[in-house]
Design a protein around this motif. Structure first.
Motif, PDB file in Angstrom:
ATOM      1  N   PRO A  16       0.795  -1.233   0.000  1.00 11.77           N
ATOM      2  CA  PRO A  16       0.000   0.000   0.000  1.00 11.77           C
ATOM      3  C   PRO A  16       0.823   1.276   0.000  1.00 11.77           C
ATOM      4  N   ARG A  17       2.013   1.252   0.614  1.00 13.27           N
ATOM      5  CA  ARG A  17       2.831   2.455   0.726  1.00 13.27           C
ATOM      6  C   ARG A  17       4.229   2.185   0.183  1.00 13.27           C
ATOM      7  N   PRO A  18       4.861   3.169  -0.424  1.00 14.54           N
ATOM      8  CA  PRO A  18       6.165   2.953  -1.060  1.00 14.54           C
ATOM      9  C   PRO A  18       7.309   2.988  -0.064  1.00 14.54           C
ATOM     10  N   PRO A  19       8.471   2.467  -0.438  1.00 16.99           N
ATOM     11  CA  PRO A  19       9.664   2.597   0.406  1.00 16.99           C
ATOM     12  C   PRO A  19       9.935   4.067   0.707  1.00 16.99           C
ATOM     13  N   GLY A  20      10.324   4.325   1.952  1.00 14.05           N
ATOM     14  CA  GLY A  20      10.577   5.691   2.374  1.00 14.05           C
ATOM     15  C   GLY A  20       9.431   6.329   3.121  1.00 14.05           C
ATOM     16  N   ALA A  21       8.234   5.719   3.076  1.00 11.24           N
ATOM     17  CA  ALA A  21       7.069   6.282   3.775  1.00 11.24           C
ATOM     18  C   ALA A  21       7.316   6.282   5.280  1.00 11.24           C
ATOM     19  N   TRP A  22       6.766   7.277   5.960  1.00 10.94           N
ATOM     20  CA  TRP A  22       7.000   7.471   7.382  1.00 10.94           C
ATOM     21  C   TRP A  22       5.748   7.249   8.220  1.00 10.94           C
ATOM     22  N   LEU A  23       5.996   6.875   9.473  1.00 11.99           N
ATOM     23  CA  LEU A  23       4.954   6.793  10.492  1.00 11.99           C
ATOM     24  C   LEU A  23       5.594   7.069  11.842  1.00 11.99           C
ATOM     25  N   VAL A  24       4.907   7.813  12.704  1.00  9.47           N
ATOM     26  CA  VAL A  24       5.354   7.944  14.089  1.00  9.47           C
ATOM     27  C   VAL A  24       4.246   7.414  14.990  1.00  9.47           C
ATOM     28  N   LEU A  25       4.655   6.759  16.071  1.00  8.98           N
ATOM     29  CA  LEU A  25       3.736   6.033  16.945  1.00  8.98           C
ATOM     30  C   LEU A  25       4.027   6.397  18.393  1.00  8.98           C
ATOM     31  N   ARG A  26       3.030   6.983  19.078  1.00  7.28           N
ATOM     32  CA  ARG A  26       3.218   7.414  20.456  1.00  7.28           C
ATOM     33  C   ARG A  26       2.981   6.261  21.421  1.00  7.28           C
ATOM     34  N   GLU A  27       3.473   6.414  22.663  1.00  2.62           N
ATOM     35  CA  GLU A  27       3.392   5.311  23.626  1.00  2.62           C
ATOM     36  C   GLU A  27       1.965   4.902  23.948  1.00  2.62           C
ATOM     37  N   ASP A  28       0.997   5.823  23.765  1.00  6.79           N
ATOM     38  CA  ASP A  28      -0.398   5.496  24.044  1.00  6.79           C
ATOM     39  C   ASP A  28      -1.130   4.945  22.821  1.00  6.79           C
ATOM     40  N   GLY A  29      -0.389   4.721  21.713  1.00 10.46           N
ATOM     41  CA  GLY A  29      -0.986   4.129  20.519  1.00 10.46           C
ATOM     42  C   GLY A  29      -1.418   5.123  19.464  1.00 10.46           C
ATOM     43  N   LEU A  30      -1.277   6.425  19.722  1.00 10.49           N
ATOM     44  CA  LEU A  30      -1.649   7.427  18.727  1.00 10.49           C
ATOM     45  C   LEU A  30      -0.676   7.367  17.549  1.00 10.49           C
ATOM     46  N   VAL A  31      -1.222   7.434  16.324  1.00 16.22           N
ATOM     47  CA  VAL A  31      -0.424   7.253  15.108  1.00 16.22           C
ATOM     48  C   VAL A  31      -0.553   8.475  14.208  1.00 16.22           C
ATOM     49  N   GLU A  32       0.557   8.866  13.601  1.00 11.47           N
ATOM     50  CA  GLU A  32       0.549   9.881  12.545  1.00 11.47           C
ATOM     51  C   GLU A  32       1.319   9.333  11.363  1.00 11.47           C
ATOM     52  N   GLY A  33       0.720   9.404  10.161  1.00 12.37           N
ATOM     53  CA  GLY A  33       1.328   8.831   8.974  1.00 12.37           C
ATOM     54  C   GLY A  33       0.880   7.401   8.767  1.00 12.37           C
ATOM     55  N   SER A  34       1.480   6.730   7.793  1.00 17.35           N
ATOM     56  CA  SER A  34       1.100   5.343   7.518  1.00 17.35           C
ATOM     57  C   SER A  34       2.219   4.614   6.794  1.00 17.35           C
ATOM     58  N   VAL A  35       2.272   3.308   7.004  1.00 16.31           N
ATOM     59  CA  VAL A  35       3.207   2.446   6.280  1.00 16.31           C
ATOM     60  C   VAL A  35       2.465   1.330   5.541  1.00 16.31           C
ATOM     61  N   SER A  36       1.137   1.289   5.707  1.00 16.74           N
ATOM     62  CA  SER A  36       0.316   0.299   5.017  1.00 16.74           C
ATOM     63  C   SER A  36      -1.104   0.833   4.980  1.00 16.74           C
ATOM     64  N   GLY A  37      -2.034  -0.034   4.626  1.00 14.27           N
ATOM     65  CA  GLY A  37      -3.433   0.373   4.614  1.00 14.27           C
ATOM     66  C   GLY A  37      -4.083   0.326   5.979  1.00 14.27           C
ATOM     67  N   GLY A  38      -3.305   0.080   7.033  1.00 13.57           N
ATOM     68  CA  GLY A  38      -3.837   0.028   8.386  1.00 13.57           C
ATOM     69  C   GLY A  38      -3.518  -1.271   9.103  1.00 13.57           C
ATOM     70  N   CYS A  39      -3.210  -2.315   8.337  1.00 15.39           N
ATOM     71  CA  CYS A  39      -2.973  -3.623   8.948  1.00 15.39           C
ATOM     72  C   CYS A  39      -1.667  -3.643   9.756  1.00 15.39           C
ATOM     73  N   ILE A  40      -0.598  -3.116   9.190  1.00 22.10           N
ATOM     74  CA  ILE A  40       0.679  -3.080   9.899  1.00 22.10           C
ATOM     75  C   ILE A  40       0.595  -2.140  11.098  1.00 22.10           C
ATOM     76  N   GLU A  41      -0.130  -1.037  10.914  1.00 17.61           N
ATOM     77  CA  GLU A  41      -0.267  -0.080  11.992  1.00 17.61           C
ATOM     78  C   GLU A  41      -0.866  -0.722  13.239  1.00 17.61           C
ATOM     79  N   ASP A  42      -1.866  -1.580  13.063  1.00 17.56           N
ATOM     80  CA  ASP A  42      -2.486  -2.248  14.207  1.00 17.56           C
ATOM     81  C   ASP A  42      -1.473  -3.096  14.970  1.00 17.56           C
TER      82      ASP A  42
END
Length: 341
Positions: A35-61
């Protein structure tokens, strides 16, 4: 990089200023459908809050679960691979056959993030290196043509305006085109040698020059990441840059005007400048996708959409069917409208 990545960086800096713990995730490599190309960014906070994406949502979970149970703790960067087997891909939810490798930085350096943001605000091209063996993360200047690399131990990503756009003319269409191109992270140069137009140019983040169009392009040393769009309607200016651009490696060359005037331009180039049919086939004129655009912002949308299509290797206006009653971008047919020529 695009505006989405800039938003990720801004969020990471805000969390760092608030003293929050977060991890930085970068897509290092993909196989098959991803879903996302090489180089795409995501930041993930300790409480689970997410900004950005590295997939369509599956990897993020899965990353959220890892963050919450402590598996993304520590300081050393490391890599994770998702979808190695068909069963795992189905469990995670990756598209059929897709495999995704990401690099995790569990504790990004806030000072380095600030430095990266400062360099990008100055429209610099920046290389970020993450070495797994030493845990060393560095920033350095990147040259044009620099590309992302990942060998399993060291990830090098390139950020900043890797694509350039030269616009000839500082009129209304140019204003909208420049603003939209900036949103896609182009480095925008506007060439306006006519003294009546230049003083009114006020688009932040762009560079305005008053040199002649052909000289401006040659000074830029155009490459395959460069686009040239001539919008003055004046053959004395537009043709000057087109003569150079069509023989350069520029990935996109366009000129505003009616089909008739662009046909005359091609005829001039054939007869007087020893152009081949193949070279002239690179000219997008009338410029932009044929979406029936009439207003300056609509024409700018059509131009930028065609540039995106060419960059992505899909069909362009020259290969799309034109309805007889559908004007090309920049070719006005509304009653009482002044036709672009």
């Amino acid at each position: 990089m695009d505006s989405v990545d800039l938003q990720v960086l801004a969020t990471a800096r805000r969390w760092a200023a608030e003293g929050r713990r977060f991890a930085w995730v970068t897509v290092a490599r993909t196989w098959g459908s991803a879903p996302r190309p090489p180089g795409a960014w995501l930041v993930l906070r300790e409480d689970g809050l997410v900004e950005g994406s590295v997939s369509g949502g599956c990897i993020e979970d899965d990353l959220v679960m890892r963050m919450r149970d402590g598996r993304l703790a520590g300081k050393r960067p490391f890599a994770l691979v998702y979808g190695v087997t068909k069963e795992e891909a189905e469990r995670i939810g990756l598209p059929c056959g897709g495999t995704l490798e990401v690099l995790i930085e569990p504790q990004p350096d806030a000072a380095l993030l600030d430095e990266l943001a400062e360099r990008l605000s100055q429209r610099q091209l920046v290389a970020k290196s993450v070495d797994l063996s030493s845990s060393l993360v560095t920033l350095s200047a990147a040259g044009r043509g620099a590309a992302m690399r990942w060998d399993g131990e060291r990830l090098l990503t390139v950020h900043g305006p890797q694509w350039r756009l030269l616009i000839i003319g500082a009129g209304q269409i140019s204003r909208y085109l420049a603003q939209m191109a900036l949103a896609l992270d182009y480095e925008v140069t506007v060439c306006e040698p006519r003294e009546e137009y230049g003083p009114g140019w006020d688009v932040p983040g762009t560079r305005l020059v008053s040199s002649m169009p052909d000289d401006t392009l040659l000074e830029m040393v155009p490459d395959a990441h460069c686009a040239v769009v001539a919008l003055t309607h004046d053959p004395k200016l537009d043709d000057m840059v087109l003569l150079e651009a069509l023989r350069s490696p520029a990935f996109y060359v366009g000129a505003v005007g009616s089909r008739l005037n662009n046909a005359k331009r091609r005829e001039r180039f054939l007869q007087h400048f020893d152009f081949s049919e193949e070279e002239l086939a690179r000219l997008h004129g009338p410029v932009g996708l044929p979406i029936g655009s009439h207003t300056p912002p609509e024409i700018a949308v059509a131009i930028l959409a065609e540039m995106v299509a060419v960059r992505n290797g899909v069909a362009t206006a020259s290969r799309l069917p034109h309805r007889a009653d559908l004007p090309a971008a920049g070719e006005l047919r509304a009653a009482g409208a002044c036709a672009v020529s």
